[in-house]
Design an enzyme around this catalytic site. Structure first.
Site, PDB file in Angstrom:
ATOM      1  N   HIS A   1       0.206 -12.172   1.411  1.00  0.00           N
ATOM      2  CA  HIS A   1      -0.554 -11.227   0.595  1.00  0.00           C
ATOM      3  C   HIS A   1      -0.547 -11.627  -0.878  1.00  0.00           C
ATOM      4  O   HIS A   1       0.498 -11.659  -1.517  1.00  0.00           O
ATOM      5  CB  HIS A   1       0.064  -9.829   0.736  1.00  0.00           C
ATOM      6  CG  HIS A   1      -0.847  -8.709   0.342  1.00  0.00           C
ATOM      7  ND1 HIS A   1      -0.415  -7.401   0.246  1.00  0.00           N
ATOM      8  CD2 HIS A   1      -2.173  -8.689   0.035  1.00  0.00           C
ATOM      9  CE1 HIS A   1      -1.434  -6.634  -0.104  1.00  0.00           C
ATOM     10  NE2 HIS A   1      -2.507  -7.400  -0.241  1.00  0.00           N
TER      11      HIS A   1
ATOM     12  N   TYR B   1       0.821  -1.195   0.000  1.00  0.00           N
ATOM     13  CA  TYR B   1       0.000   0.000   0.000  1.00  0.00           C
ATOM     14  C   TYR B   1       0.869   1.264   0.000  1.00  0.00           C
ATOM     15  O   TYR B   1       1.358   1.710   1.043  1.00  0.00           O
ATOM     16  CB  TYR B   1      -0.931   0.023   1.213  1.00  0.00           C
ATOM     17  CG  TYR B   1      -1.866  -1.159   1.313  1.00  0.00           C
ATOM     18  CD1 TYR B   1      -2.224  -1.909   0.196  1.00  0.00           C
ATOM     19  CD2 TYR B   1      -2.408  -1.541   2.539  1.00  0.00           C
ATOM     20  CE1 TYR B   1      -3.089  -2.990   0.290  1.00  0.00           C
ATOM     21  CE2 TYR B   1      -3.274  -2.616   2.648  1.00  0.00           C
ATOM     22  CZ  TYR B   1      -3.610  -3.341   1.520  1.00  0.00           C
ATOM     23  OH  TYR B   1      -4.458  -4.419   1.618  1.00  0.00           O
TER      24      TYR B   1
END
Length: 317
Positions: free
Chosen positions: A134, A48
């Protein structure tokens, strides 16, 4: 974990400049509103904003009592210096930040250790409560699960993290991960919502059999369910909205309207009705949106609405 999970969680992608730049002040105001609203679960990732979300979240949480919040981050992507950096941005990956770093897939034990250490350094915290593998399917699913899941188990066994899981957008990938490892949690984005309940078919039974809890992320399917009626510029899973999906959302909105409930209220509360779901995670960098979500979570919803929505789902499945 040092604190119980809050029913509403804070998704950290927007404060990593997801699709648009936000200032440090805007990010801090969003986090302050989340804290004031009682949110105590915060999720982030190196992905992110190439670490920006972790840095901003860490700067905020370092000022809070460590035993009053739960924080998760993710592993599988290392951030390396970009040897070709020439002043560009990372918008090709969805984040409005300089692309002075590049992501490198590394789900090995050494890579997972390195990722955890780097995330601790970026946040300035002394620990994470939860680590997720992830998006292994974005790179190499077989290698990611074969290496990443045992690596996370090792870190948990060593006491370096309390709980482990996988964070993905694909229900089939999440199901496979739950079946192949002893996971505490699975974060599934967009696949257990009013609009899309794929996760309930195979993932949830697998979780129930393994004792794995679910974090339901992206309950608005990237914005389509975030307004009382679908907007012309709304997106579905960050892309264009297919006609059949838009029509389905109109039907859902109409059912909600009959009962005097706005669509986003039902969309936010829906995942939490399932006993496996521990928290519903919503991302925003706007303080007013976070306050609105907190109010939506507590808004009254008649039982008959849930019955009518279930009947619609069954009839159109």
């Amino acid at each position: 974990m040092t604190a119980p999970l809050s029913r509403l969680g804070f998704g950290g992608a927007p404060i990593g400049n997801l699709f648009r730049a936000v200032t440090d002040q805007q990010a801090d105001e969003a986090l302050e509103e989340a804290w004031a609203a009682g949110i105590r679960y915060f999720d982030t990732a190196p992905h992110y904003g190439l670490g920006l979300s972790e840095r901003r979240l860490g700067a905020f949480l370092r000022e809070k009592p460590r035993d009053e919040f739960v924080i998760s981050t993710k592993v599988g992507r290392l951030l390396d210096p970009n040897p070709l950096f020439a002043g560009g941005t990372d918008l090709d990956n969805g984040f409005d930040v300089p692309d002075d770093l590049v992501r490198r897939f590394d789900p090995t034990l050494s890579g997972v250790r390195q990722s955890l250490e780097a995330s601790l350094e970026r946040t300035g915290l002394d620990s994470f409560d939860i680590l997720y593998l992830h998006d292994p399917d974005v790179y190499d699913l077989d290698a990611g699960l074969a290496s990443g899941l045992p690596a996370l188990s090792t870190l948990r066994d060593e006491g370096l993290v309390g709980q482990i899981g996988v964070g993905v957008n694909d229900a089939a990938v999440a199901t496979r991960a739950v079946r192949e490892a002893s996971l505490d949690l699975v974060m599934i984005a967009g696949r257990y919502t009013l609009l899309d309940q794929q996760a309930e078919r195979e993932l949830f039974p697998a979780c129930a059999s393994q004792g794995t809890r679910v974090m339901a992320a992206a309950p608005y399917n990237s914005g389509l369910l975030a307004t009382a009626t679908p907007q012309a510029d709304a997106t579905y899973d960050y892309g264009a909205v297919p006609d059949r999906v838009r029509e389905r959302v109109r039907d859902l909105a109409d059912i909600c309207s009959v009962h005097g409930v706005e669509l986003p209220v039902a969309a936010l509360q829906f995942p939490l009705r399932h006993p496996l779901v521990a928290s519903v995670v919503v991302g925003s960098a706007r303080a007013e949106a976070i306050a609105e979500n907190a109010a939506r979570l507590d808004a009254p919803v008649p039982d008959q609405l849930w019955a009518d929505l279930a009947a619609y789902e069954e009839a159109t499945r």
